[in-house]
Design an enzyme around this catalytic site. Structure first.
Site, mmCIF file in Angstrom:
data_model
loop_
_atom_site.group_PDB
_atom_site.id
_atom_site.type_symbol
_atom_site.label_atom_id
_atom_site.label_comp_id
_atom_site.label_asym_id
_atom_site.label_seq_id
_atom_site.Cartn_x
_atom_site.Cartn_y
_atom_site.Cartn_z
ATOM 1 N N GLY B 198 1.025 -1.240 -0.135
ATOM 2 C CA GLY B 198 -0.007 -0.073 -0.030
ATOM 3 C C GLY B 198 0.790 1.292 0.170
ATOM 4 C CG ASN B 265 4.041 5.493 3.227
ATOM 5 O OD1 ASN B 265 4.547 4.223 3.517
ATOM 6 N ND2 ASN B 265 3.607 5.720 2.334
ATOM 7 C CG ASP B 316 7.881 6.518 2.409
ATOM 8 O OD1 ASP B 316 7.086 5.692 3.119
ATOM 9 O OD2 ASP B 316 8.654 6.052 1.279
ATOM 10 C CE LYS B 340 11.199 4.022 4.505
ATOM 11 N NZ LYS B 340 10.309 4.232 3.304
#
Lengths: 118, 573
Positions: B198, B265, B316, B340
């Site tokens: 996604g 995200n 992101d 991340k």
């Protein structure tokens, strides 16, 4: 197409983008924006910021996952074929997404790329 | 087979030492209780166990003899487009792993002999239109089957003994949504859980629970606006193209029957809202449950709890890393999850925040994250246009989606950090959803060195709860693969240049290395067959992060193939 660094220019581009992408069936989430004729020109600057730019860095000006497109020695036919059919493991095929006229717009954008002055 | 608590099983394995019992002789069905017990000879889930330590208690290979490590056998999966990103699993002496295009293999763990292979027939025309493709990151095993996802939106179950399909369930309309599955599934208590891709792909990023016996879908949870509460956090109906997803496997807490999963995200990746992101921009609001850690009931998929690590993520830096270290410390049951961004979150077992620490040196998307409340302090929310200061870290993250390792003997967490940044020009975009969904980035960008100097990566040995660092090893280019630690006081790091390193887990001293011939970006595991310990690592470079290495670093990366790979298995001479 030249690069627009100012926010006002970006806004102007965004407005034209709504036109450009209408033929790509924008989701109802954005239906409040005006519909546009199906033959509206493709805003390739926005297309790079939407889809192409992860691999073709800096709007196509620099090599990234994909090659640098600015000043490419590839022929129009080569670029057209690569956009349509992609390359396994390297570039998606966009033949079902863009028509020939839109691909011509993408090629014109690539041919017009200049170093970012911003 | 006697089901021992995992700590007892480890002690028993250590006592047996070089005369490890032949696990195949005691073969029993793999089920949740067996995975929970965690036999030392096996590697039963993507993350090694439900504790997700990426740790093997085996000690036959140790600091005294690792210099005698040699290649035992190699397997070539073929058609390794964009390399190999898979982590093997091992049960009863049989190693199961995948290559690109979900090619699935069962191999004799001692010899590499192919027991069976399964090469699914996929929608190749669809795959040719994908970007985050055609790699596959692994399988789950349980109830006598091997489970693998496909890029055209299917979850397939194969008989563990024969490789013959038991069922094949279509879960995602990939022809429309473009994305499918690249991550490994998770098996827990008769349910197979798998999350769709996604993120920057406009959609709602579902996670599925599927009946392991029949293949019937039991539940589906949308990571974008999956509840009424969440729906209110997406202004202007932006949930319709919200992104999300859960593309890496999480883990299972048997005490509470809870699936822990990290979510991806929102789309577009970068928003032009400026500081007023609650009311302005592409997706006004916090955008629940993207960039979050969520707890789902394993039987029903109902949301039990969540913590959104990055409300309105516009960098992101998602939470899709599937690594959830389940720790018991000082009477507390804790969960450690890397985001991340390079921030590491520590939770209790209900996702109540206990601490936040950072592994990266170069980070400026926020000034800090409050370790008590999780509040993002001094966040950078962009207006459209060129950003004057590079964004750190780079879009490939402060940490990879691959996993670190926790060694319960040393109490240290071995985790790779990545130091890199990017120039960024944010642009307004419009989601493309027909004839097929396309990426929605919202910016042009280019990789850039950090303010402190050159790009680099580092292996840190840290306390997983406090973040206190004991030692660090630096690499000239960020390693992207997973890390393994073992009971032999070793830490293995497969690097991007193609060298596998072994370090002393206490000191960080390098004790051994070996060239695998191409870069690493997948998993590394350890197991034993007939009393012999093996280390198995996937080599093969290519993908969303590693494809940047040739233009950025040059050198060996210029000639490194991005359509090749091998499973390389080591043992002592």
């Amino acid at each position: 197409m030249t690069r627009h660094a100012s926010s006002s220019a970006a806004l102007a581009l965004a407005a034209s983008t709504i036109v450009a992408f209408a033929q790509l069936s924008i989701k109802p989430a954005l239906a409040q924006q005006a519909a546009a004729p199906a033959d509206a020109p493709l805003d390739v600057h926005e297309l790079f910021a939407t889809t192409c730019g992860w691999c073709h860095s800096d709007g196509g000006r620099a090599a990234g996952k994909g090659p640098q497109l600015m000043d490419t020695a590839r022929s129009d036919d080569f670029i057209r074929n690569r956009i349509k059919n992609g390359k396994e493991g390297a570039m998606p095929a966009f033949g079902q997404v863009f028509n020939d006229s839109q691909i011509d717009s993408i090629i014109a954008y690539i041919r017009g790329l200049k170093p970012d002055q911003g | 087979m006697l089901r021992l608590p995992s700590s007892l099983a480890r002690s028993a394995a250590l006592a047996i030492g070089a005369t490890l019992a032949a696990s195949q002789a005691f073969a029993q069905p793999v089920d949740t209780a067996r995975i929970q017990a965690g036999d030392a000879n096996d590697w039963l889930t993507y993350h090694g166990s439900y504790r997700s330590y990426h740790y093997s208690p085996l000690e036959q290979i140790n600091t005294n003899n690792v210099s005698n490590l040699n290649v035992a056998w190699i397997h070539i999966p073929g058609r390794s487009t964009r390399g190999l990103q898979s982590t093997p699993v091992v049960a009863d002496g049989v190693l199961y792993y995948t290559g690109s295009y979900s090619r699935t293999f069962a191999l004799n763990g001692a010899t590499g002999e192919v027991i069976w292979s399964y090469i699914p027939e996929l929608d190749e025309a669809l795959i040719s239109r994908q970007t985050h493709s055609p790699y596959n990151r692994g399988v789950a095993i349980g109830d006598g089957k091997v489970y693998v996802g496909t890029m055209d939106g299917r979850l397939i179950a194969l008989d563990m003994k024969t490789g013959k399909p038991a069922w094949d369930t279509k879960l995602v309309d990939s022809a429309k949504l473009t994305v499918g599955f690249t991550g490994a599934p998770l098996y827990a208590k008769g349910t197979v859980i798998i999350g769709a891709q996604g993120g920057e792909w406009p959609g709602r990023g579902p996670i599925f629970g599927v009946d392991a016996a029949t293949g019937a879908k039991k539940w589906e949870f949308d990571t974008v606006a999956g509840t009424d509460e969440a729906m209110k956090t997406w202004g202007n109906d932006s949930w319709r193209t919200g992104g999300g997803g859960g593309w890496m496997p999480g883990t299972y807490d048997a005490d509470t029957n809870t699936i822990w999963w990290g979510t991806a995200n929102p789309a577009p990746l970068y928003d032009w809202s400026g500081a007023d992101f609650k009311t302005q921009g592409a997706r006004p609001g916090d955008n629940l449950y993207t960039s979050s850690v969520i707890g789902l009931d394993a039987d029903t998929g109902k949301l039990k709890f969540y913590h959104q690590e990055l409300p309105h993520d516009t960098w992101d830096f998602d939470s899709a890393v599937g690594e959830f270290l389940m720790l018991d410390r000082d009477g507390q049951k804790l969960v450690v999850h890397p985001n991340k961004s390079g921030y590491i979150f520590v939770y209790d077992r209900n996702a109540g925040l206990k601490n936040v620490w950072r592994i990266t040196q170069n980070s400026n998307f926020v000034k800090d994250i409050d370790p008590k409340t999780g509040e993002l302090i001094g966040r950078r929310d962009f207006a459209a246009g060129k950003q004057s200061e590079p964004l750190c870290p780079h879009i490939s993250g402060g940490v990879s989606w691959n996993s670190g390792a926790y060694n319960p003997k040393t109490g240290l967490y071995y985790k790779l950090g990545q130091e890199w940044c990017m120039t960024l020009t944010v642009s307004k975009t419009t989601p493309i959803t027909a004839p097929q969904v396309q990426l929605n980035i919202g910016a042009d960008f280019k990789i850039a060195p950090p303010p402190s100097g050159e790009i680099y990566g580092h292996l840190d040995a840290r306390d997983p709860v406090t973040g206190a660092k004991k030692w660090e090893v630096r690499f000239p280019e960020p390693p992207l693969a997973s890390v393994l630690s073992t009971g032999g006081d070793l830490v293995f790091v497969p690097d991007s240049r193609g060298t596998l390193h072994a370090y002393n887990a206490e000191t960080g001293a390098e004790l051994w290395n070996h060239a695998d011939g191409t870069g690493h970006q997948g998993g590394i595991v350890s197991y034993a067959v007939n009393g012999k310990q093996y280390i198995a690592v996937t080599a093969g470079f290519g993908g969303m992060a590693s494809d940047d290495y040739a233009p950025t670093f040059g050198g060996v990366y210029k000639s490194m193939p991005r359509d090749d790979g091998a499973l390389i298995v080591y043992s002592l001479k």
